[in-house]
Design a protein around this motif. Structure first.
Motif, short mmCIF file in Angstrom:
data_model
loop_
_atom_site.label_atom_id
_atom_site.label_comp_id
_atom_site.label_asym_id
_atom_site.label_seq_id
_atom_site.Cartn_x
_atom_site.Cartn_y
_atom_site.Cartn_z
N ARG A 77 70.55 64.36 50.43
CA ARG A 77 71.00 66.27 50.20
C ARG A 77 71.00 65.96 48.95
O ARG A 77 70.61 66.85 48.03
N ILE A 78 71.83 65.18 48.02
CA ILE A 78 72.14 65.63 46.15
C ILE A 78 71.03 65.52 45.71
O ILE A 78 70.48 65.47 44.87
N ASN A 79 69.85 64.94 46.46
CA ASN A 79 68.87 64.10 45.30
C ASN A 79 67.67 65.72 45.67
O ASN A 79 66.47 65.21 45.16
N SER A 80 68.36 66.35 46.78
CA SER A 80 66.69 67.59 46.50
C SER A 80 67.70 68.46 46.01
O SER A 80 67.14 69.57 46.06
N PHE A 81 68.67 68.54 46.25
CA PHE A 81 69.34 69.86 45.56
C PHE A 81 69.41 69.36 43.99
O PHE A 81 69.25 68.83 42.98
N SER A 82 69.10 70.68 42.88
CA SER A 82 69.02 70.72 41.34
C SER A 82 69.78 72.14 40.94
O SER A 82 69.61 72.02 39.39
N ALA A 83 70.45 72.60 41.97
CA ALA A 83 70.59 74.37 41.60
C ALA A 83 72.40 73.69 40.75
O ALA A 83 73.20 73.97 41.47
N TRP A 84 72.52 73.27 40.47
CA TRP A 84 74.55 72.24 39.77
C TRP A 84 74.45 73.46 38.99
O TRP A 84 74.05 74.20 38.20
N SER A 85 75.57 73.82 38.93
CA SER A 85 77.23 74.25 38.39
C SER A 85 77.01 74.14 37.23
O SER A 85 77.18 75.06 36.37
N GLN A 86 76.81 72.69 36.93
CA GLN A 86 77.24 72.22 36.04
C GLN A 86 76.47 71.06 35.30
O GLN A 86 76.70 69.99 36.40
N VAL A 87 76.16 70.45 34.45
CA VAL A 87 75.74 68.91 34.50
C VAL A 87 75.96 68.80 32.99
O VAL A 87 76.07 69.08 31.58
N SER A 88 77.47 67.70 33.11
CA SER A 88 78.14 67.58 31.61
C SER A 88 77.74 65.52 31.50
O SER A 88 77.29 64.96 31.69
N THR A 89 77.22 66.11 29.97
CA THR A 89 76.50 65.00 29.23
C THR A 89 77.50 63.92 28.57
O THR A 89 77.97 64.45 27.62
N ILE A 90 77.73 62.72 28.22
CA ILE A 90 78.89 62.40 27.06
C ILE A 90 78.19 61.34 26.74
O ILE A 90 77.72 59.84 27.71
N ASP A 91 78.08 60.92 25.68
CA ASP A 91 77.67 59.25 24.92
C ASP A 91 78.57 58.46 24.51
O ASP A 91 79.81 59.21 24.50
N PHE A 92 78.24 57.46 24.53
CA PHE A 92 79.22 56.50 24.79
C PHE A 92 79.23 54.97 23.70
O PHE A 92 78.13 54.82 24.32
N THR A 93 80.36 54.09 23.42
CA THR A 93 79.46 53.11 22.75
C THR A 93 79.51 51.23 23.60
O THR A 93 81.01 52.39 24.59
N THR A 94 79.31 50.84 23.96
CA THR A 94 80.37 49.51 24.08
C THR A 94 79.64 48.31 23.22
O THR A 94 79.85 48.64 22.27
N GLU A 95 80.88 47.11 23.69
CA GLU A 95 80.99 45.93 22.82
C GLU A 95 79.16 45.15 22.51
O GLU A 95 79.43 45.41 20.94
N LYS A 96 78.52 45.94 23.37
CA LYS A 96 76.99 44.87 23.12
C LYS A 96 76.32 46.57 23.16
O LYS A 96 74.74 46.13 22.58
N GLY A 97 76.31 47.83 22.95
CA GLY A 97 75.47 49.00 22.87
C GLY A 97 75.92 50.39 22.89
O GLY A 97 77.14 50.84 22.56
N THR A 98 74.97 50.73 23.13
CA THR A 98 75.06 52.38 23.45
C THR A 98 75.03 53.21 25.12
O THR A 98 74.72 52.28 25.94
N GLY A 99 75.63 53.63 25.63
CA GLY A 99 75.13 54.42 27.20
C GLY A 99 75.16 56.31 26.65
O GLY A 99 76.07 56.72 26.02
#
Length: 208
Positions: A77-99
């Motif tokens: 159900r979730i993978n077939s859904f596309s009309a999201w009210s909001q998509v929040s993107t957050i960049d972050f760093t780790t001890e060994k890299g990024t994410g």
């Protein structure tokens, strides 16, 4: 009169040759542009793990096949859904890299899906969390340990170590873990509870 026709013919030939040269030059420019675009796309491609969207990609054992049916329904159900009210993107760093973390909100502004990617010099991972009414339903962890530096000629995705775990929840409690590295038998209860604790703590950090 013959001289006039001859002059016109020569002029026409020159114009035609110039037009052909211009056309060839234009096409040459187009080819060069395409090459430049492809190089940029190659250099920017670092996601070697894909979000699984097909039911056939899930790991399900005989002992949890019946119970996992509800989890798979939420997954589909979730993978077939596309009309999201909001998509929040957050960049972050780790001890060994990024994410990067992406939170997908439904119309009630509840998080239904979380996608977390992590990159470092030796490996990358992709964790996808599926929720229903604020409760965890399924967590899919994928990992790829590189056989060599991804930017080197020696790198081969097929020769790198790929792992996949499917963690099934019911009423907020982890009841089954399926891994592509095990024989399909149930994990020890102590191990399941430890994994459950780690996942629940991670979700608390991910959702604001």
């Amino acid at each position: 009169m013959n001289k006039l026709f001859l002059s016109i013919a020569i002029l026409s030939a020159v114009v035609t040759m110039s037009s052909c040269k211009k056309e060839l030059a234009d096409k040459s420019d187009d080819v060069e542009a395409v090459k430049d675009i492809s190089v940029v796309e190659e250099e920017s491609t670092e996601d070697l793990l894909n979000v699984l969207t097909n039911e056939e990609d899930l790991l399900v054992g005989e002992y949890n096949q019946t119970v996992a049916k509800e989890n798979i329904e939420v997954f589909n159900r979730i993978n077939s859904f596309s009309a999201w009210s909001q998509v929040s993107t957050i960049d972050f760093t780790t001890e060994k890299g990024t994410g990067i973390t992406k939170l997908y909100y439904n119309k009630e502004l509840q998080v239904d899906k979380i996608v977390v990617r992590k990159y470092d010099t030796e490996q990358q991972s992709l964790d996808v969390y599926y929720l229903s009414d604020g409760k965890l339903v399924l967590v899919i962890n994928q990992g790829l340990v590189y056989n060599a530096n991804p930017n080197s000629k020696e790198f081969n995705k097929e020769e790198s170590e790929y792992t996949k775990d499917c963690n099934y929840f019911h009423d907020g409690k982890l009841f089954a873990i399926m891994s592509n590295l095990d024989c399909g038998a149930p994990f020890a209860e102590d191990y399941v509870r430890t994994v459950e604790k780690d996942i629940l703590e991670e979700v608390k950090k991910l959702i604001p």
